[in-house]
Design a protein around this motif. Structure first.
Motif, PDB file in Angstrom:
ATOM      1  N   ARG A 112       0.829  -1.205   0.000  1.00 24.70           N
ATOM      2  CA  ARG A 112       0.000   0.000   0.000  1.00 24.70           C
ATOM      3  C   ARG A 112       0.867   1.259   0.000  1.00 24.70           C
ATOM      4  N   ASP A 113       1.907   1.244   0.826  1.00 22.08           N
ATOM      5  CA  ASP A 113       2.689   2.454   1.016  1.00 22.08           C
ATOM      6  C   ASP A 113       3.599   2.784  -0.156  1.00 22.08           C
ATOM      7  N   ARG A 114       3.870   1.812  -1.020  1.00 21.38           N
ATOM      8  CA  ARG A 114       4.611   2.141  -2.244  1.00 21.38           C
ATOM      9  C   ARG A 114       3.782   3.072  -3.123  1.00 21.38           C
ATOM     10  N   LEU A 115       2.482   2.862  -3.157  1.00 22.16           N
ATOM     11  CA  LEU A 115       1.592   3.749  -3.921  1.00 22.16           C
ATOM     12  C   LEU A 115       1.419   5.079  -3.205  1.00 22.16           C
ATOM     13  N   VAL A 116       1.302   5.039  -1.869  1.00 16.08           N
ATOM     14  CA  VAL A 116       1.114   6.254  -1.082  1.00 16.08           C
ATOM     15  C   VAL A 116       2.338   7.166  -1.219  1.00 16.08           C
ATOM     16  N   ARG A 117       3.554   6.561  -1.281  1.00 18.87           N
ATOM     17  CA  ARG A 117       4.774   7.349  -1.408  1.00 18.87           C
ATOM     18  C   ARG A 117       4.746   8.181  -2.681  1.00 18.87           C
ATOM     19  N   LYS A 118       4.304   7.589  -3.781  1.00 16.53           N
ATOM     20  CA  LYS A 118       4.220   8.312  -5.059  1.00 16.53           C
ATOM     21  C   LYS A 118       3.237   9.486  -4.944  1.00 16.53           C
ATOM     22  N   ARG A 119       2.125   9.226  -4.281  1.00 15.74           N
ATOM     23  CA  ARG A 119       1.096  10.247  -4.091  1.00 15.74           C
ATOM     24  C   ARG A 119       1.631  11.409  -3.253  1.00 15.74           C
ATOM     25  N   LYS A 120       2.315  11.074  -2.170  1.00 13.12           N
ATOM     26  CA  LYS A 120       2.854  12.095  -1.265  1.00 13.12           C
ATOM     27  C   LYS A 120       3.931  12.941  -1.943  1.00 13.12           C
ATOM     28  N   MET A 121       4.771  12.300  -2.743  1.00  9.87           N
ATOM     29  CA  MET A 121       5.814  13.049  -3.435  1.00  9.87           C
ATOM     30  C   MET A 121       5.205  14.044  -4.412  1.00  9.87           C
ATOM     31  N   ARG A 122       4.179  13.620  -5.150  1.00  7.15           N
ATOM     32  CA  ARG A 122       3.509  14.533  -6.084  1.00  7.15           C
ATOM     33  C   ARG A 122       2.898  15.716  -5.331  1.00  7.15           C
ATOM     34  N   GLN A 123       2.273  15.438  -4.171  1.00  8.35           N
ATOM     35  CA  GLN A 123       1.706  16.508  -3.351  1.00  8.35           C
ATOM     36  C   GLN A 123       2.787  17.496  -2.918  1.00  8.35           C
ATOM     37  N   LEU A 124       3.938  16.978  -2.507  1.00 11.84           N
ATOM     38  CA  LEU A 124       5.036  17.826  -2.080  1.00 11.84           C
ATOM     39  C   LEU A 124       5.527  18.707  -3.214  1.00 11.84           C
ATOM     40  N   TRP A 125       5.674  18.112  -4.407  1.00 13.00           N
ATOM     41  CA  TRP A 125       6.125  18.892  -5.564  1.00 13.00           C
ATOM     42  C   TRP A 125       5.148  20.029  -5.856  1.00 13.00           C
ATOM     43  N   ILE A 126       3.856  19.726  -5.824  1.00 11.85           N
ATOM     44  CA  ILE A 126       2.841  20.739  -6.118  1.00 11.85           C
ATOM     45  C   ILE A 126       2.881  21.865  -5.085  1.00 11.85           C
ATOM     46  N   ILE A 127       3.065  21.507  -3.812  1.00 10.17           N
ATOM     47  CA  ILE A 127       3.158  22.518  -2.747  1.00 10.17           C
ATOM     48  C   ILE A 127       4.349  23.439  -2.996  1.00 10.17           C
ATOM     49  N   ARG A 128       5.489  22.858  -3.366  1.00  7.02           N
ATOM     50  CA  ARG A 128       6.693  23.660  -3.605  1.00  7.02           C
ATOM     51  C   ARG A 128       6.542  24.567  -4.821  1.00  7.02           C
ATOM     52  N   ILE A 129       5.935  24.029  -5.886  1.00  9.06           N
ATOM     53  CA  ILE A 129       5.724  24.827  -7.103  1.00  9.06           C
ATOM     54  C   ILE A 129       4.766  25.971  -6.808  1.00  9.06           C
ATOM     55  N   ASN A 130       3.708  25.692  -6.062  1.00  9.93           N
ATOM     56  CA  ASN A 130       2.716  26.712  -5.733  1.00  9.93           C
ATOM     57  C   ASN A 130       3.343  27.830  -4.906  1.00  9.93           C
ATOM     58  N   ALA A 131       4.176  27.464  -3.928  1.00  8.01           N
ATOM     59  CA  ALA A 131       4.830  28.476  -3.092  1.00  8.01           C
ATOM     60  C   ALA A 131       5.727  29.381  -3.939  1.00  8.01           C
ATOM     61  N   ALA A 132       6.498  28.773  -4.838  1.00  8.94           N
ATOM     62  CA  ALA A 132       7.388  29.561  -5.703  1.00  8.94           C
ATOM     63  C   ALA A 132       6.586  30.400  -6.696  1.00  8.94           C
ATOM     64  N   ALA A 133       5.479  29.855  -7.179  1.00  7.70           N
ATOM     65  CA  ALA A 133       4.637  30.585  -8.129  1.00  7.70           C
ATOM     66  C   ALA A 133       4.034  31.821  -7.475  1.00  7.70           C
ATOM     67  N   ARG A 134       3.597  31.678  -6.238  1.00  2.85           N
ATOM     68  CA  ARG A 134       2.988  32.811  -5.526  1.00  2.85           C
ATOM     69  C   ARG A 134       4.007  33.913  -5.243  1.00  2.85           C
ATOM     70  N   ILE A 135       5.256  33.533  -5.035  1.00  8.35           N
ATOM     71  CA  ILE A 135       6.314  34.537  -4.872  1.00  8.35           C
ATOM     72  C   ILE A 135       6.442  35.363  -6.154  1.00  8.35           C
ATOM     73  N   ASN A 136       6.198  34.711  -7.296  1.00  7.61           N
ATOM     74  CA  ASN A 136       6.297  35.375  -8.597  1.00  7.61           C
ATOM     75  C   ASN A 136       4.955  35.930  -9.090  1.00  7.61           C
ATOM     76  N   GLY A 137       3.967  36.006  -8.218  1.00  2.09           N
ATOM     77  CA  GLY A 137       2.696  36.639  -8.545  1.00  2.09           C
ATOM     78  C   GLY A 137       1.737  35.790  -9.357  1.00  2.09           C
ATOM     79  N   LEU A 138       1.876  34.466  -9.284  1.00  5.00           N
ATOM     80  CA  LEU A 138       0.970  33.550  -9.973  1.00  5.00           C
ATOM     81  C   LEU A 138       0.452  32.520  -8.977  1.00  5.00           C
TER      82      LEU A 138
END
Length: 116
Positions: free
Chosen positions: A47-73
């Motif tokens: 189960r957790d092999r699938l959950v790990r992939k899900r969590k990593m994608r969530q982390l990437w999206i959080i990081r991209i969103n934070a950087a995007a908001r710094i740049n006004g998007l």
């Protein structure tokens, strides 16, 4: 003459107890508990092999969103702008750029804004 299961049983027990090595208490020593514990551990690891992939994608999206908001998007407008600009970078790479190279990410954000 009947056939005893001595060798077969011992081999199976050794296999299960080897898999349960490091488990605490009876789960690492006693065959019955070890079998239950290893079965449960195998289910969780699957189960957790699938959950790990899900969590990593969530982390990437959080990081991209934070950087995007710094740049006004926002995340969604950034991704839409990148798609329209023809910039094909996956979320893993974008998150890495956002984390380690803010200047390059700013250039991508500018390109995304221009494409919108």
């Amino acid at each position: 003459m009947r056939v005893k299961t001595g060798i077969v049983r011992r081999r199976r027990h050794k296999q299960v107890l080897k898999a349960a090595k490091g488990f605490r208490g009876a789960s690492g020593d006693v065959f019955k508990q070890a079998k239950q514990a290893t079965t449960r551990a195998a289910a969780f690891s699957t189960r957790d092999r699938l959950v790990r992939k899900r969590k990593m994608r969530q982390l990437w999206i959080i990081r991209i969103n934070a950087a995007a908001r710094i740049n006004g998007l926002t995340y969604s407008t950034l991704m839409n702008g990148l798609k329209k600009a023809g910039i094909q970078l996956d979320r893993k790479v974008l998150a890495d750029i956002a984390l380690n190279n803010a200047a390059e990410f700013s250039k991508l954000a500018v390109a995304a804004k221009a494409a919108l």
